[in-house]
Every structure is written in structure tokens, then in C-alpha cells.
Design a protein around this motif. Structure first.
Motif, PDB file in Angstrom:
ATOM      1  N   ALA A  57      81.658  18.927 127.417  1.00 11.94           N
ATOM      2  CA  ALA A  57      82.040  20.341 127.275  1.00 11.94           C
ATOM      3  C   ALA A  57      83.436  20.452 126.648  1.00 11.94           C
ATOM      4  N   MET A  58      84.328  19.515 126.977  1.00 10.31           N
ATOM      5  CA  MET A  58      85.674  19.518 126.370  1.00 10.31           C
ATOM      6  C   MET A  58      85.579  19.291 124.855  1.00 10.31           C
ATOM      7  N   GLU A  59      84.702  18.369 124.441  1.00 10.74           N
ATOM      8  CA  GLU A  59      84.468  18.142 123.004  1.00 10.74           C
ATOM      9  C   GLU A  59      84.037  19.439 122.334  1.00 10.74           C
ATOM     10  N   SER A  60      83.124  20.135 123.014  1.00  9.92           N
ATOM     11  CA  SER A  60      82.601  21.383 122.468  1.00  9.92           C
ATOM     12  C   SER A  60      83.722  22.408 122.342  1.00  9.92           C
ATOM     13  N   LEU A  61      84.546  22.532 123.386  1.00  4.57           N
ATOM     14  CA  LEU A  61      85.676  23.466 123.352  1.00  4.57           C
ATOM     15  C   LEU A  61      86.655  23.099 122.240  1.00  4.57           C
ATOM     16  N   ALA A  62      86.943  21.804 122.129  1.00 11.02           N
ATOM     17  CA  ALA A  62      87.881  21.365 121.097  1.00 11.02           C
ATOM     18  C   ALA A  62      87.343  21.715 119.709  1.00 11.02           C
ATOM     19  N   GLY A  63      86.036  21.558 119.519  1.00 14.30           N
ATOM     20  CA  GLY A  63      85.409  21.903 118.244  1.00 14.30           C
ATOM     21  C   GLY A  63      85.536  23.377 117.919  1.00 14.30           C
ATOM     22  N   LEU A  64      85.706  24.197 118.960  1.00 12.57           N
ATOM     23  CA  LEU A  64      85.882  25.641 118.763  1.00 12.57           C
ATOM     24  C   LEU A  64      87.360  26.012 118.699  1.00 12.57           C
TER      25      LEU A  64
ATOM     26  N   ASP B  74      75.943  20.646 128.323  1.00  8.05           N
ATOM     27  CA  ASP B  74      77.401  20.551 128.401  1.00  8.05           C
ATOM     28  C   ASP B  74      78.069  21.094 127.133  1.00  8.05           C
ATOM     29  N   LEU B  75      77.493  20.808 125.964  1.00 10.27           N
ATOM     30  CA  LEU B  75      78.049  21.364 124.721  1.00 10.27           C
ATOM     31  C   LEU B  75      77.918  22.879 124.723  1.00 10.27           C
ATOM     32  N   ASP B  76      76.750  23.350 125.122  1.00  9.49           N
ATOM     33  CA  ASP B  76      76.464  24.780 125.210  1.00  9.49           C
ATOM     34  C   ASP B  76      77.436  25.450 126.194  1.00  9.49           C
ATOM     35  N   LEU B  77      77.705  24.751 127.271  1.00 11.76           N
ATOM     36  CA  LEU B  77      78.619  25.244 128.301  1.00 11.76           C
ATOM     37  C   LEU B  77      80.019  25.453 127.728  1.00 11.76           C
TER      38      LEU B  77
END
Lengths: 283, 283
Positions: A57-64, B74-77
């Protein structure tokens, strides 16, 4: 450490909530979670978070484009989501904490110092007043601490069970934590301070081992706040509350009874050994 | 499909937000995210969520006794955390969506139908009135839909750019979605319906292929709401708004121009082929 030597039903742990904060919109309680993760044997090796956690989820946030300096693993995130949602629904933190402890099959009682929000404000020489996590995580505990503010503490109520646990305790133990940053926020709540002041046996374990704190900025914070970064400074920092201090060596010349014993607890084995000794000492 | 045939800057996608809901305390927008994940090529194989996502936070929630029937990877989260936090800070959904689309390097304009909350309420024979996700995910779209309520839609304002995109469009395309559940919530916002009614060319792609919907409960929902679950029922469901209907075969005897072409788009190749044909048709 004590958890390994005392029957769970005889141990109540009152936990600092001064470092609770809203991170990514979630209500995080780092100290509560660290205590529970440790008692459940699932604590992260770096001293925070969960063992073998992932950071998807942190990776995803960082990507945003979100600043992810404050790392929350995916398992940790699940717990924080649950707590945030229950708090938003009006459930007290102590009740949520009880539910989490039960899910982790922790037999001891884990209590936040208060169900009220009592955020520590950290005054620094370089960056002015910061929230705890701004100071600790985002700035790596590097700014010079010139003062601490626990303003809302004066009106905070201890969580249900906290005063009862202190009053009932044969021994009140103050963990080898950073006195100003981790213990003062609890002592700033007047009924908690009064209950501890009324207790016969209050034992602090010094956070200094070999003259230095095992981790964190305890020495720098104590020094910049005018306390000697030493066993003696710890006694001064607790301002008359202690009856005993456990030190690794070099007992200071202070007005409380000092007990010398190895206080290094950075492995499960050392922690268990300390707990067994300590338990024997007081029973 | 159209995204592969039209220059991104010439494509604006107005997306249903009737199924937006608060899940685990997070503001989820499943249709917006599905559109963006698809355009970015990172959509999940099951028709929702992200490709190769993990479900570690869901495991953690389940361990804490939380019902995790609604799965968020997790990415979606991470994306949902970011959106939730920005919404809480007062940023409009359309602005947040623009930021997400840019992070995913999507050149087309993605617009939520409205920045207001317009949740679809699903009236069912078996369970009374449900929120969309209660109906769709928690009850697997099994209850019989007897009515839909878009009550707040009458006062909702289209998001900035929505009316302009419709007015400017050479062709307004209604995707092969479930008409009552996915398109009506947008048509229920009066200025959106009026703008589409004023458009010269409004082409719906029928969601029926070989007489059946490719996925989902479109046929059952249409039938229980009194619409024939067929190409003809789609035209009736759009109540005079369409100028054209694209069908896979068996053009119905209706008052709009029917165009027969393979509408199966369940692989990227078929979608690209459809997009190329459709693009040629209208340029």
C-alpha cells in the motif's frame, strides 16, 4: 519482559498515547501497537510495526505522489483501518484496544492512558513546535527538543481501569522508556500522577545501559531539557515518584533505592531473564 | 475500447459514482477506479481491482474479526487511502480523480458524474432497501431489484467539465453497462440528462451479446424493473435519449438506428478491434 514472568491476568500495562496521530487519515497508536505486537510475538525487527510485513500500500501511495516517510506495513494498515473506523463510530480507544489484544490472544490487560486525545507537542530549536511524529519520524528525532507541551492532559480522564490497575498493583513498574517523550505524557494526566504518587512501590528501570540509551534520542532529549542524561537524571525526571531504580551498573547517589542488575533486554532471551529476576524480586 | 482508437485528448469519460461507498472507513469509488485501472492497463483479471494485487491488509482485518467480503487489495487500498484523506480535507472528487489519472499517465479526461454524493439505493424484494455495495458485493447481486432510488440526484451538480464534455462531443457513447445500475444514476442528475437529450448523436452499445449480458445481473435487474432483457429493452431503458444502438446481431425493431457489429470486448484484442471500427465509423 515482565510478561514472561508474571501470569498474564496479573499484569496490566498502561500505555502512552502522546504519540498517537493521524497518518494517511488513519488513527495510528504506535506505542499501543508496539506493546501488543511485542506481547503477541509478532513485532517487527526494526522496533516498530509487524514481523514480515509487506509495504504494498505504501508503494501505491508513493506512486500517487504521497510522502511515505511514515511507513505502515500492510498488516499494520489493516489494524489501523479497523481502529480508525471504530473510533469514527464512537467506540473508545480502550475498548478497541481490548478487542485487538483479545484477537492477538494477549492475556494481560492493555490500557491506553486515556480515551481522550492528549497529543504531545514537541518544541524544537530548529523547527518550532511539531507534532510528535513530525519530530520523531518525519525529522528523524534530529531537532533539539527545548520543551514539551501536554496541554490537553490537564483535562484528560484516565481510561477505564487505569487508576484501578495502579491502585491495585503490588509494584508499579516504569518501563525503560524515554522519560520525557514516553512517560511524561502519562504523568501529565493529573489522576494518573496522583495514583502513582500514592503507590508504595514504584520501580523505574533506567533506559541507560553502559551509560547510553539502548535506542532513540533519550540522552539528547534529556540533556536539552536540562536533565543529566544518566541514571541520576532519570530519577530527577520522575520528580519524587520513584521508590526504586534498577540500573545496569554505577548506581547513582540519589534518594531512591538503587538495584543493580543487567538491564539489557534487546533479545527475547535477555528480556525473559530480566523478567524472571524481576518477578522473583517482588514476589 | 475507445481509448485505443481515439487520441486521449479527444476522449472524456464521465463515470458513475452511484456505487461509491464507505468501506472500512474508506471512500471507495469502484467505477472510477475500474475505468482508470483499465485505461492504465493495470486492471485486475476478475473485473475489479488491480492486477497482481495482494490482500495482506484484508488478512489482517479478517484476523481482527472484520467482515472482509468486500475485498480491497493492498495497492487498491493505497489509492483509496489517498482519496479518502483528500476528500476529508475538502478536495472535490473530480480534482482527486484528475490527480490519480495523471499519476497513471492517462491522457484522457476522467470525470466523476458529480462531486456531490449521489448514492444509489437499491430496493429489493427480499431484503428491503440496500446500499449499492450491500446489494452487489455483500449479497452477490442475488436479491430481486424492485426499484432504484437516486433521491439526492435531483439536487446534485454535475462535476466541472461534465456538461462541457457532453456539449462538445461529436458522439456521446453510452458504454455497454448495466443501464439501470450504472447509467441511470448519471441520467438522474437533471443537467446531465438534459445535455445528453440535446446531443445529436448518442450511441449506446448494447450490453447483450448472444442475447445475454457478458457479465453481471443486467438481465435480471432489467426484467424485475419491467424492461425486456434484450437490445429492445436497452432502448426502452434509455427512454428516448438514443440516436443509435450498436448490437452484436438481431437488431431489434425500434425507433433508433441499429448498427450490427461484434460487440464482444472481453479481451484487449477484441476491445481494440471494436475501438478501431467504432472510431472509423464516426470520423
Amino acid at each position: 519482559a515482565l510478561a514472561s514472568a508474571i501470569a498474564p491476568e496479573n499484569l496490566s500495562v498502561v500505555v502512552n498515547i502522546g504519540d498517537d496521530e493521524s497518518i494517511y487519515g488513519l488513527a495510528v497508536s504506535p506505542d499501543l501497537d508496539s506493546v501488543m505486537y511485542t506481547l503477541a510475538g509478532v513485532e517487527g525487527s526494526a522496533g516498530w510495526g509487524r514481523k514480515n510485513d509487506t509495504f504494498t500500500a505504501m508503494e501505491s501511495l508513493a506512486g500517487l505522489g504521497v510522502d511515505t516517510t511514515f511507513r505502515l506495513g500492510d498488516l499494520d494498515l489493516g489494524l489501523n483501518l479497523m481502529r480508525t473506523q471504530r473510533l469514527a463510530a464512537g467506540e473508545p480507544l480502550s475498548s478497541i484496544t481490548g478487542h485487538i489484544a483479545k484477537s492477538f490472544e494477549i492475556g494481560s490487560t492493555i490500557l491506553p492512558a486515556s480515551d481522550d486525545r492528549v497529543p504531545t507537542r514537541v518544541q524544537t530549536a530548529e523547527l518550532g513546535e511539531l507534532s510528535f511524529q513530525e519530530y520523531f519520524v518525519l525529522n528523524g528525532a534530529m531537532p533539539t527538543v527545548t520543551g514539551l507541551r501536554f496541554e490537553q492532559a490537564a483535562d484528560a480522564k484516565p481510561a477505564p481501569g487505569v487508576i484501578e490497575a495502579i491502585d491495585r498493583a503490588e509494584v508499579v513498574v516504569i518501563a525503560p522508556s524515554n522519560p520525557p517523550l514516553s512517560i511524561w505524557p502519562m504523568l501529565a494526566i493529573p489522576p494518573i500522577r496522583e495514583a502513582i504518587a500514592a503507590a508504595e512501590t514504584v520501580v523505574a528501570i533506567s533506559p541507560f545501559v553502559g551509560g547510553k540509551p539502548v535506542k532513540g534520542p533519550t540522552d539528547r532529549v534529556m540533556a536539552s531539557l536540562g536533565y543529566d542524561p544518566s541514571h541520576a537524571g532519570v530519577v530527577a525526571g520522575y520528580d519524587g515518584l520513584l521508590s526504586h531504580l534498577v540500573v545496569d551498573r554505577d548506581p547513582p547517589d540519589v534518594d531512591v533505592k538503587c538495584i543493580v542488575h543487567d538491564t539489557m533486554m534487546n533479545t527475547p532471551e535477555l528480556a525473559a531473564s530480566f523478567g524472571a529476576w524481576f518477578g522473583d524480586l517482588w514476589t
